[in-house]
Write an enzyme that holds these catalytic residues in place. Structure first.
Site, PDB file in Angstrom:
ATOM      1  N   MET A 294     -10.324  -3.542  10.426  1.00 34.42           N
ATOM      2  CA  MET A 294     -11.299  -3.961   9.426  1.00 34.42           C
ATOM      3  C   MET A 294     -12.699  -3.438   9.735  1.00 34.42           C
ATOM      4  O   MET A 294     -12.960  -2.911  10.804  1.00 34.42           O
ATOM      5  CB  MET A 294     -11.320  -5.487   9.336  1.00 34.42           C
ATOM      6  N   HIS A 295     -13.586  -3.590   8.763  1.00 42.13           N
ATOM      7  CA  HIS A 295     -15.037  -3.430   8.899  1.00 42.13           C
ATOM      8  C   HIS A 295     -15.547  -1.996   9.032  1.00 42.13           C
ATOM      9  O   HIS A 295     -16.753  -1.775   9.009  1.00 42.13           O
ATOM     10  CB  HIS A 295     -15.578  -4.218  10.102  1.00 42.13           C
TER      11      HIS A 295
ATOM     12  N   ASP B 229      -6.006  -6.051   8.983  1.00 45.07           N
ATOM     13  CA  ASP B 229      -4.956  -6.186   9.991  1.00 45.07           C
ATOM     14  C   ASP B 229      -4.581  -7.624  10.315  1.00 45.07           C
ATOM     15  O   ASP B 229      -3.394  -7.949  10.467  1.00 45.07           O
ATOM     16  CB  ASP B 229      -5.314  -5.411  11.261  1.00 45.07           C
TER      17      ASP B 229
END
Length: 484
Positions: free
Chosen positions: A79-80, A235
């Site tokens: 992520m991110h 995830d």
């Protein structure tokens, strides 16, 4: 057949399941991380494509008939990450990853704007996407001026697979731009970083179709036409789908590179002050909360490098059952910490070292330090209104019964070990591919695995672990000024 693709930090995993959710085969492609400066963490998006092709070519070589029968693909990913694309979808710079902390000043400035916590439901952490764009604007203005789309890592894979700019709610909730309760982009929050909705991908639910596999890619892998690519998930949400952690009260503890304490929620329960992440789940009208520590198995891997021993050797020296806390204490802040401190600058430490402190004492301290950090996460979840009775253990670190015993004692919760099988993010992604392609009932698909064993907390040791955790908590303020 249904295919799950999980884009992790160290590799891409491709996993095939059949219509009865039996795992048929899996393969992996390798990835490296670039760290050009302290606190930086980057990858080239082209390497994600290479690693995916590496995994898929291996599957095609061993299971060509099964690959040809794929009808749905699900995506999961780290992520991110800030993947910046120009007008022709060209990559403008290496992706800034989830564990990159360079934008801590920009994160603090955005977090000081009360709209971010109110609308996104979360603290603006340095690892989130929005502060990274603020950093690029301040430090690489020519690149920022060229940005036409911002994609999360798995959604760059989707662009390659389908030609579409699409994301979904669970991953997008980690950007600091999503109205998490409303499950839509926030024009206000985007404008605060000089961006607009035109810079964002369109949004679908994780169980919904999110594009069709391009014919050229399908042909290269020997697949037929009209292969549906699901919205997918970040995830941790994908792992929850794989573990059947979708109903309120279900929870898991993940011992991967980072550590996660994840709880599913039937309603939106933000509490940013607790430093708990409150994100959309991959299923419609569901959310989840999670506490995150940045160095779980990474802490043990670090000790392995220092000692020249592998993880199995180190943990084997401790036996199978915890006998109580050790005298050496470890703070696992090797790359800063998220929950509950939101401190990108803090660094780890050992305390209580003596002449008698050998390798086994250091190993025990590392395992206990991670467990106590997860206890911090449990207290943060409680402050956010979530109570847990038990957790299921997943991730590479969960292979150590000793470590799970420490976690059970430190949390005061039963730890369930799932029956043998692959129930991680790639499996969750494959489930989402099945749902999107067949319109199956998500709750009927996303059932939890059988439990092979349950580790109960040792009532005799609970008081000593409670005392040790209390002492452990007191070390963070003590070392803060000395390590930053």
């Amino acid at each position: 057949m249904y295919l799950g693709l999980d884009l992790g930090t160290s590799g891409v995993k491709a996993l095939l399941i059949d219509g009865d959710q039996r795992v048929v085969a899996s393969a992996n492609g390798h990835l490296d991380v670039s760290r050009p400066h302290p606190g930086w963490s980057e990858q080239e998006p082209a390497d994600w494509v290479r690693a995916t092709e590496e995994a898929l070519h291996a599957l095609k070589a061993s299971h060509s008939r099964e690959i040809a029968a794929v009808k749905g693909i699900g995506l999961s990913g780290q992520m991110h990450g800030a993947t910046l694309l120009g007008a022709g979808d060209e990559v403008l710079r290496p992706c800034i990853l989830w564990n990159d902390t360079r934008s801590f000043r920009e994160a603090a400035a955005l977090d000081a704007d009360p709209r971010f916590r109110k609308i996104s439901g979360n603290i603006v952490f340095p690892g989130f996407t929005a502060p990274k764009l603020a950093w690029v604007k301040a430090n690489e203005p020519k690149i920022f001026a060229q940005v036409r789309k911002v994609l999360l890592p798995k959604d760059y894979l989707r662009l390659w697979l389908t030609g579409e700019h699409i994301s979904e709610m669970s991953d997008s909730a980690g950007t600091s731009w999503l109205d998490t309760g409303g499950r839509r982009w926030s024009p206000e929050l985007l404008a605060a970083t000089d961006l607009g909705e035109e810079h964002m991908p369109s949004l679908v639910e994780g169980t919904a179709p999110g594009g069709i596999l391009r014919g050229s890619v399908a042909a290269r892998w020997g697949m037929g036409g009209n292969v549906v690519v699901a919205g997918g998930a970040g995830d941790n949400a994908a792992s929850a789908i794989g573990m059947g952690t979708v109903a309120e009260g279900r929870a898991f503890v993940s011992l991967g590179t980072s550590g996660v304490l994840f709880a599913a929620n039937a309603s939106y329960l933000p509490n940013p002050e607790s430093a708990v992440h409150t994100f959309c789940h991959a299923l419609p009208d569901t959310w989840h909360q999670m506490g995150v520590i940045l160095s779980a198995t990474d802490s043990l891997n670090w000790l392995c490098e220092i000692t020249g021993r592998d993880a199995q050797e180190l943990t084997a020296e401790l036996g199978d059952v915890p006998k109580g806390p050790g005298k050496v204490t470890f703070l696992p802040y090797l790359s800063g910490e998220r929950t509950p401190h939101n401190d990108a600058a803090i660094r780890g430490a050992f305390a209580g070292l003596g002449h008698e402190s050998g390798r086994a004492a250091l190993t025990q301290a590392v395992l206990e330090g991670v467990a106590f950090a997860l206890r911090d996460n449990l207290e943060a979840l409680r402050a956010a209104g979530t109570e847990l009775a038990r957790v299921t253990a997943i991730g590479g670190g969960s292979r150590s019964r000793y470590w799970l015993g420490i976690i059970a004692d430190a949390l005061g919760l039963a730890v369930e070990i799932p029956a043998d099988g692959d129930f991680g993010a790639a499996f969750g992604a494959a489930r989402l591919g099945l749902i999107a392609a067949t319109s199956a009932d998500p709750l009927a698909v996303c059932t939890p695995p059988a439990t092979s064993a349950t580790i109960e907390p040792d009532a005799r040791l609970l008081p000593s672990y409670e005392d040790a955790w209390t002492r452990w908590r007191g070390l963070y303020p003590a070392i803060k000024g000395a390590t930053t």
